[in-house]
Design a protein around this motif. Structure first.
Motif, PDB file in Angstrom:
ATOM      1  N   GLU A  27    -101.574  18.630 -30.962  1.00  0.00           N
ATOM      2  CA  GLU A  27    -102.469  18.495 -32.114  1.00  0.00           C
ATOM      3  C   GLU A  27    -102.708  17.030 -32.482  1.00  0.00           C
ATOM      4  N   LEU A  28    -101.643  16.222 -32.484  1.00  0.00           N
ATOM      5  CA  LEU A  28    -101.781  14.807 -32.832  1.00  0.00           C
ATOM      6  C   LEU A  28    -102.639  14.051 -31.823  1.00  0.00           C
ATOM      7  N   SER A  29    -102.571  14.456 -30.561  1.00  0.00           N
ATOM      8  CA  SER A  29    -103.325  13.773 -29.501  1.00  0.00           C
ATOM      9  C   SER A  29    -104.828  13.929 -29.641  1.00  0.00           C
ATOM     10  N   LYS A  30    -105.261  14.851 -30.467  1.00  0.00           N
ATOM     11  CA  LYS A  30    -106.692  15.004 -30.719  1.00  0.00           C
ATOM     12  C   LYS A  30    -107.239  13.809 -31.496  1.00  0.00           C
ATOM     13  N   GLU A  31    -106.391  13.181 -32.297  1.00  0.00           N
ATOM     14  CA  GLU A  31    -106.825  12.062 -33.133  1.00  0.00           C
ATOM     15  C   GLU A  31    -106.204  10.723 -32.773  1.00  0.00           C
ATOM     16  N   TYR A  32    -105.047  10.746 -32.090  1.00  0.00           N
ATOM     17  CA  TYR A  32    -104.303   9.513 -31.849  1.00  0.00           C
ATOM     18  C   TYR A  32    -103.916   9.353 -30.390  1.00  0.00           C
TER      19      TYR A  32
ATOM     20  N   ILE B 141     -95.011  10.257 -23.124  1.00  0.00           N
ATOM     21  CA  ILE B 141     -94.787  11.586 -22.561  1.00  0.00           C
ATOM     22  C   ILE B 141     -93.710  12.246 -23.417  1.00  0.00           C
ATOM     23  N   PRO B 142     -94.032  13.395 -24.022  1.00  0.00           N
ATOM     24  CA  PRO B 142     -93.036  14.073 -24.854  1.00  0.00           C
ATOM     25  C   PRO B 142     -91.709  14.278 -24.123  1.00  0.00           C
ATOM     26  N   ARG B 143     -90.649  14.181 -24.875  1.00  0.00           N
ATOM     27  CA  ARG B 143     -89.267  14.360 -24.443  1.00  0.00           C
ATOM     28  C   ARG B 143     -88.722  13.208 -23.601  1.00  0.00           C
ATOM     29  N   ASN B 144     -89.515  12.160 -23.376  1.00  0.00           N
ATOM     30  CA  ASN B 144     -88.968  10.942 -22.783  1.00  0.00           C
ATOM     31  C   ASN B 144     -88.378  10.109 -23.906  1.00  0.00           C
ATOM     32  N   GLU B 145     -87.477   9.227 -23.560  1.00  0.00           N
ATOM     33  CA  GLU B 145     -86.829   8.407 -24.569  1.00  0.00           C
ATOM     34  C   GLU B 145     -87.504   7.041 -24.652  1.00  0.00           C
ATOM     35  N   TYR B 146     -87.821   6.626 -25.877  1.00  0.00           N
ATOM     36  CA  TYR B 146     -88.452   5.331 -26.119  1.00  0.00           C
ATOM     37  C   TYR B 146     -87.720   4.635 -27.256  1.00  0.00           C
ATOM     38  N   ILE B 147     -87.835   3.304 -27.287  1.00  0.00           N
ATOM     39  CA  ILE B 147     -87.240   2.572 -28.405  1.00  0.00           C
ATOM     40  C   ILE B 147     -88.280   2.221 -29.461  1.00  0.00           C
ATOM     41  N   GLY B 148     -89.536   2.540 -29.169  1.00  0.00           N
ATOM     42  CA  GLY B 148     -90.604   2.314 -30.133  1.00  0.00           C
ATOM     43  C   GLY B 148     -91.848   3.058 -29.707  1.00  0.00           C
ATOM     44  N   ILE B 149     -92.743   3.297 -30.679  1.00  0.00           N
ATOM     45  CA  ILE B 149     -93.983   4.011 -30.420  1.00  0.00           C
ATOM     46  C   ILE B 149     -95.138   3.189 -30.975  1.00  0.00           C
ATOM     47  N   LEU B 150     -96.181   3.026 -30.163  1.00  0.00           N
ATOM     48  CA  LEU B 150     -97.404   2.337 -30.561  1.00  0.00           C
ATOM     49  C   LEU B 150     -98.496   3.392 -30.697  1.00  0.00           C
ATOM     50  N   ILE B 151     -99.161   3.424 -31.848  1.00  0.00           N
ATOM     51  CA  ILE B 151    -100.136   4.467 -32.153  1.00  0.00           C
ATOM     52  C   ILE B 151    -101.510   3.846 -32.416  1.00  0.00           C
ATOM     53  N   PHE B 152    -102.513   4.384 -31.740  1.00  0.00           N
ATOM     54  CA  PHE B 152    -103.902   3.990 -31.941  1.00  0.00           C
ATOM     55  C   PHE B 152    -104.682   5.200 -32.433  1.00  0.00           C
ATOM     56  N   LYS B 153    -105.609   4.984 -33.334  1.00  0.00           N
ATOM     57  CA  LYS B 153    -106.529   6.040 -33.766  1.00  0.00           C
ATOM     58  C   LYS B 153    -107.641   6.106 -32.740  1.00  0.00           C
ATOM     59  N   LYS B 154    -107.947   7.317 -32.268  1.00  0.00           N
ATOM     60  CA  LYS B 154    -109.061   7.474 -31.335  1.00  0.00           C
ATOM     61  C   LYS B 154    -110.373   7.212 -32.053  1.00  0.00           C
ATOM     62  N   LYS B 155    -111.333   6.684 -31.334  1.00  0.00           N
ATOM     63  CA  LYS B 155    -112.641   6.376 -31.921  1.00  0.00           C
ATOM     64  C   LYS B 155    -113.537   7.585 -31.837  1.00  0.00           C
TER      65      LYS B 155
END
Length: 180
Positions: A144-149, A166-180
């Protein structure tokens, strides 16, 4: 997504370098909390803001992001933080948001160990705990979130780099962009 009620927020300070929302957590005791979007730098032509959160120290005007209040309203507080994301992007369509827990820094374990009540034997259990909460939310609602971000994760290890989230992978940070 299952809706969790959120506290109402008040935009306290707004300029091109910082947005700060305040709200009162009314769990076991009243605590003023702050959500702060702070300018970091430009990436791929977009202004990137750090999403910070914690108790608000009115006396010094700072956000205490190392504090763990345990006020009994964690889901409502987390929902309040997340509810500011669409509001942020509405005002800053070309920006990006960086999310990394204050417990994801290299120094965290050194600071945590002397006062830790968990007595961890195989690595600090508090390390990356906060980013895991954000990842759990993104993973659970990814379709659902991927529809907008757009989401990118910062990989851990020697060759840290931004990769497609990729869901369920481990990250130390997340970068989020709003889709145009």
């Amino acid at each position: 997504m299952k809706e969790v009620s959120a506290y109402s927020t008040e935009l306290l300070k707004s300029n091109t370098r910082k947005l700060r929302y305040l709200f009162e957590s009314t769990g076991e005791k009243p605590i003023i909390k702050a959500i702060e979007y702070t300018y970091i730098r430009k990436i791929a032509g977009r202004t990137v803001y750090n999403l910070g959160f914690g108790d608000f120290d009115r006396e010094n005007g700072v956000v205490l992001d190392q504090v763990n209040s345990n006020n009994g309203d964690m889901y409502r507080v987390f929902s309040t933080v997340l509810n500011t994301v669409p509001r942020f992007f509405k005002e800053n369509e070309e920006a990006a948001i960086w999310v990394q827990g204050s417990d994801s820094t290299l120094e965290f374990e050194t600071i945590c160990l002397p006062n830790c009540k968990k007595r961890c034997k195989n690595g600090c259990k508090n390390f990356n705990r906060r980013i895991r909460a954000y990842q759990y939310f993104v993973d659970k609602n990814f379709v659902e979130l991927s529809k907008e971000y757009l989401f990118f994760g910062l990989s851990n290890g020697e060759n840290q780099d931004f990769v497609q989230y990729i869901p369920r992978n481990e990250y130390i940070g997340i970068l989020i962009f709003k889709k145009k």
